[in-house]
Scaffold this motif. Structure first.
Motif, PDB file in Angstrom:
ATOM      1  N   ASP A  66     -35.285  76.656  24.081  1.00 31.29           N
ATOM      2  CA  ASP A  66     -36.468  76.138  24.759  1.00 31.29           C
ATOM      3  C   ASP A  66     -37.080  74.943  24.027  1.00 31.29           C
ATOM      4  O   ASP A  66     -38.020  74.324  24.531  1.00 31.29           O
ATOM      5  N   MET A  67     -36.548  74.596  22.850  1.00 26.30           N
ATOM      6  CA  MET A  67     -37.009  73.396  22.160  1.00 26.30           C
ATOM      7  C   MET A  67     -36.456  72.131  22.810  1.00 26.30           C
ATOM      8  O   MET A  67     -36.929  71.031  22.548  1.00 26.30           O
TER       9      MET A  67
ATOM     10  N   LYS B 263     -35.153  70.218  26.652  1.00 29.10           N
ATOM     11  CA  LYS B 263     -35.498  70.226  28.066  1.00 29.10           C
ATOM     12  C   LYS B 263     -34.433  69.473  28.851  1.00 29.10           C
ATOM     13  O   LYS B 263     -33.696  68.636  28.292  1.00 29.10           O
TER      14      LYS B 263
ATOM     15  N   LEU C 232     -35.268  79.709  16.073  1.00 28.33           N
ATOM     16  CA  LEU C 232     -35.219  78.536  16.943  1.00 28.33           C
ATOM     17  C   LEU C 232     -34.348  78.854  18.148  1.00 28.33           C
ATOM     18  O   LEU C 232     -33.244  79.386  17.998  1.00 28.33           O
TER      19      LEU C 232
ATOM     20  N   GLU D  50     -44.432  66.998  12.264  1.00 30.94           N
ATOM     21  CA  GLU D  50     -43.522  67.873  13.013  1.00 30.94           C
ATOM     22  C   GLU D  50     -43.331  69.185  12.267  1.00 30.94           C
ATOM     23  O   GLU D  50     -43.287  69.218  11.039  1.00 30.94           O
ATOM     24  N   GLY D  51     -43.189  70.257  13.005  1.00 31.73           N
ATOM     25  CA  GLY D  51     -42.889  71.554  12.427  1.00 31.73           C
ATOM     26  C   GLY D  51     -44.053  72.226  11.737  1.00 31.73           C
ATOM     27  O   GLY D  51     -43.843  73.063  10.850  1.00 31.73           O
TER      28      GLY D  51
ATOM     29  N   MET E   5     -38.852  64.273  17.814  1.00 33.30           N
ATOM     30  CA  MET E   5     -38.406  65.543  17.247  1.00 33.30           C
ATOM     31  C   MET E   5     -37.073  65.330  16.557  1.00 33.30           C
ATOM     32  O   MET E   5     -36.172  64.701  17.099  1.00 33.30           O
TER      33      MET E   5
ATOM     34  N   LEU F  30     -43.945  76.045  12.284  1.00 33.02           N
ATOM     35  CA  LEU F  30     -42.764  76.804  11.866  1.00 33.02           C
ATOM     36  C   LEU F  30     -43.080  77.671  10.665  1.00 33.02           C
ATOM     37  O   LEU F  30     -43.848  77.287   9.777  1.00 33.02           O
TER      38      LEU F  30
END
Length: 251
Positions: free
Chosen positions: A102-103, A105, A99, A89-90, A1, A93
């Protein structure tokens, strides 16, 4: 990511782990990161997501920006930030979305970018960690002096970039490989282990660690394997058997 998050540094505190160990952390509040544009290869030549932060009256921005925000159906912000998207990725979106923390951890390694605290006009000892002059008798008023800065007649000038006194701080700096200790989704807070650049209330950018991502990619491409003996090399010697076992075999 590769997508990051823009936040605000709130200060430092300590948290306790389950084992009872105290960990110094920096609290970062994620500002409302509203997606104002999602760029694609076909339309823009590269993939990226653009977010706007903060709130501002539409009358206080240029007409071009006001139209840009109105097209995305998002409130006008103070500034915009763009994050490149890697392959695959994305995909989910869309403009108008937001955003949040929670993206990330707990336990994830991140890089944090911010603007360092301004120190004003500083001398060479504070700015460049110079040792200073001798403290002995006779060295009057030269304890913190920078010393000579030039040469003789040739070249007869001071080279550019000479480390001297001057303005210190207010630089963009990135601290790498910091670990997220806790993610507080209801309050949109991130607790990051260690110190990050900038004063309290300063804006920071949190992104997944570049080095950690590269290390994981290298492990995936070339996992650890047992070393293979080269052609023509002698075979490894077997371990010597125990004395008791050898005697038993002779009998």
């Amino acid at each position: 990511m590769t997508i990051g998050l823009v936040g605000r540094k709130c200060g430092m505190t300590r948290v306790f782990t389950d084992a009872g160990v105290t960990v110094p952390v920096t609290v970062v509040e994620a500002l409302p990161n509203r997606i104002s544009q999602v760029k694609s290869d076909k339309a823009d030549g590269y993939r990226a997501v653009q977010v706007t932060i903060g709130g501002r009256r539409p009358s206080r921005v240029s007409k071009a920006l006001a139209g840009h925000f109105a097209k995305a159906n998002v409130a006008a912000g103070h500034t915009s930030r763009e994050f490149r998207l890697s392959k695959g990725e994305g995909e989910a979106l869309s403009t108008g979305a937001e955003l949040k923390v929670d993206m990330f951890k707990a336990g994830q390694i991140v890089d944090v970018t911010g603007t360092t605290v301004g120190k004003g006009f500083a001398g060479t000892m504070k700015r460049h960690n110079f040792a200073g002059g001798m403290k002995s008798h006779g060295n009057s008023v030269s304890h913190r002096a920078p010393g000579s800065i030039g040469q003789r007649q040739t070249p007869g000038r001071v080279f550019k970039g000479k480390r001297m006194s001057g303005h210190m701080g207010v630089k963009n700096r990135t601290i790498e490989n910091l670990r997220i200790v806790e993610v507080d989704v209801p309050r949109n807070l991130l607790l990051i282990s260690g110190a990050i650049p900038g004063a309290e209330g300063g804006r920071v950018i949190i992104k997944p660690s570049i080095k950690a991502r590269g290390q994981a990619r290298r492990k995936k491409l070339a996992p650890n394997k047992a070393p293979v003996a080269a052609k023509g090399a002698p075979a490894p010697k077997a371990a010597p058997a125990a004395k008791g076992a050898a005697k038993a075999e002779k009998k």
